[in-house]
Design an enzyme around this catalytic site. Structure first.
Site, PDB file in Angstrom:
ATOM      1  CE  LYS A  30      -0.307  -0.070   5.409  1.00 57.21           C
ATOM      2  NZ  LYS A  30      -1.498  -0.795   6.259  1.00 57.21           N
ATOM      3  NE  ARG A 130      -7.293   0.326  10.757  1.00 56.93           N
ATOM      4  CZ  ARG A 130      -5.941   0.305  10.554  1.00 56.93           C
ATOM      5  NH1 ARG A 130      -5.320   0.992  10.604  1.00 56.93           N
ATOM      6  NH2 ARG A 130      -5.236  -1.070   9.923  1.00 56.93           N
ATOM      7  CG  HIS A 160      -4.237  -4.629  12.006  1.00 54.33           C
ATOM      8  ND1 HIS A 160      -3.118  -5.173  11.237  1.00 54.33           N
ATOM      9  CD2 HIS A 160      -3.830  -3.349  12.231  1.00 54.33           C
ATOM     10  CE1 HIS A 160      -2.017  -3.645  11.705  1.00 54.33           C
ATOM     11  NE2 HIS A 160      -2.507  -2.389  11.866  1.00 54.33           N
ATOM     12  NE  ARG A 213      -2.893  -7.975   8.187  1.00 62.41           N
ATOM     13  CZ  ARG A 213      -3.837  -8.267   8.371  1.00 62.41           C
ATOM     14  NH1 ARG A 213      -4.065  -9.547   8.518  1.00 62.41           N
ATOM     15  NH2 ARG A 213      -3.515  -7.801   9.993  1.00 62.41           N
ATOM     16  CE1 TYR A 258      13.119  32.253   0.962  1.00 66.53           C
ATOM     17  CE2 TYR A 258      13.338  29.954   1.841  1.00 66.53           C
ATOM     18  CZ  TYR A 258      13.042  30.920   0.715  1.00 66.53           C
ATOM     19  OH  TYR A 258      12.968  30.867  -0.600  1.00 66.53           O
ATOM     20  CB  CYS A 304      14.843  25.774   0.672  1.00 67.45           C
ATOM     21  SG  CYS A 304      15.816  27.246   1.422  1.00 67.45           S
ATOM     22  CG  ASP A 306      12.508  23.874  -4.992  1.00 70.75           C
ATOM     23  OD1 ASP A 306      11.796  22.500  -4.806  1.00 70.75           O
ATOM     24  OD2 ASP A 306      11.633  25.151  -4.557  1.00 70.75           O
TER      25      ASP A 306
END
Ligand SMILES: *Cc1c(COP(=O)(O)O)cnc(C)c1O
Length: 363
Positions: A30, A130, A160, A213, A258, A304, A306
């Site tokens: 997932k 859940r 689970h 799983r 910054y 930053c 990027d």
């Protein structure tokens, strides 16, 4: 990002070697394979012996089918009723955790006269809080409803665990006990009974079930973080590397980034690395280190969107590899260390690494 597919294959092989004969391993892929790339992970896992997959929604299941995977696929979540035709067309098994959904699904499918039935896994909520049926009676009713229906088919039942990664086993045992009571009261059983996530598979003696799983441990990460020791060495699959795109020497007293939150306190070599918070390398990583030529170099100034800046011990050539997660010469930054810095778990670190980071697959 480099994903070592052989590590995934090996982790699956090593786990299967410990499982009792005949017990199957479904690879949990997932969330784009926990950020590693669902299709490549699915391939590597099948090479290791995984015989099925788990995903969290229809799109993820369809992606696997369209790539040609024909093993069983279980969606670990309920899907919108209007999308059930798609589940049948692509032969995806769906989780069901309450009667209302089941009744609606049966009514919806009955009107559509499809060739195949919808394959279902009943989820029992034994303490995760859940999704899932809460009592044995609710499960018995659901089974009766499925067995009376021509449009539904019962393929699995599962639960689970909430605390399988903790030292204290009390709550885990309580959940197991509740699940056992459900199983004992059922008049018949489906093909798959599964209770084990990675932590359960690694550290608990699960007497029930014929499939696990297997998620985080397949990626080579210890589900418990620091709490429990792995029963066999897990091989981390993900390496996050970048390179220096600018290297400069600055005089004492120059500001970096910054808000100039970092000021050089002598002549310093500063390098720039093209990765930032938009890639999932969050601003809280300021002050953490990366590896260059086997040495830890501090991330200075704010991260930053990027880019980020690091302090180098000396002049280093442009293009030199920068390791953000993984080994670099004798040193290593495990994903767990990044999680510790962020005050979170490595699951989250892997999932938030941005899709714009190119993934390269190696053995
Ligand atoms: C995500 C998930 C798993 C896999 O858990 P890991 O801790 O990664 O092994 C197993 N079962 C369910 C229901 C899940 O949602």
């Amino acid at each position: 990002m480099i994903i070592h597919t052989k590590a995934i294959t090996d982790n699956v092989k090593n786990e299967l070697a410990r499982l009792p004969e005949g017990k199957e391993l479904f690879a949990v892929v997932k969330a784009n394979g926990y950020g590693h790339g669902a299709l490549q992970v699915a391939k590597a896992a099948s090479e290791g012996g995984a015989t099925g997959f788990c995903v969290s929604n229809l799109d993820e299941g369809v992606e696997l089918r369209e790539a040609g995977f024909n093993q069983p696929i279980v969606i670990l979540n309920m899907v919108p009723i209007e999308a059930l035709t798609l589940a049948i067309v692509h032969d995806l098994s769906i989780t069901v955790g309450n009667k209302e959904w089941l009744e609606k699904a049966a009514a919806y499918l009955k009107e559509r006269h499809l060739k195949s039935a919808l394959s279902l896994h009943l989820k029992v909520d034994t303490g995760m809080g859940r999704i899932g049926f809460l009592t044995p009676m609710e499960v018995i009713e659901a089974v009766a409803l499925i067995q009376d229906s021509t449009v539904l088919e019962w393929e699995g039942i599962y639960t689970h665990f909430a605390t399988a990664d903790q030292v204290d086993e009390m709550y885990w045992k309580k959940q197991l006990q509740r699940f056992s009571v459900v199983i004992e009261q059922l008049p018949s059983l489906p093909k798959y009974i599964h209770i084990g996530n990675s932590a359960t598979a690694l550290w608990h003696d699960e007497k029930i079930g014929n499939m696990i799983r297997f998620g985080i441990a397949m990626y080579g990460l210890n589900p418990s973080g620091h709490a429990l020791t792995e029963p066999y060495p897990l091989k981390p699959a993900l390496e996050l590397v970048s390179e220096l795109i600018q290297v400069k020497q600055l005089a004492k007293g120059e500001g970096i980034g910054y808000g100039k939150t970092y000021i050089t306190d002598k002549m310093e070599w500063i390098g720039t690395v093209p990765i930032g918070y938009a890639d999932g390398w969050l601003r809280k990583m300021q002050g953490f280190s990366v590896l260059v030529e086997g040495k830890f170099c501090e991330i200075v100034g704010r991260v930053c969107m990027d880019q980020l800046m690091i302090r180098l011990p000396h002049k280093v050539s442009l293009g030199t590899k920068v390791t953000l997660i993984g080994k670099n010469q004798e040193e290593e930054i495990p994903m767990q260390a990044v999680a510790d810095q962020l005050g979170t778990i490595h699951y989250e670190v892997a999932c938030v690494l941005g899709t714009r980071i190119p993934r390269e697959y190696q053995d």
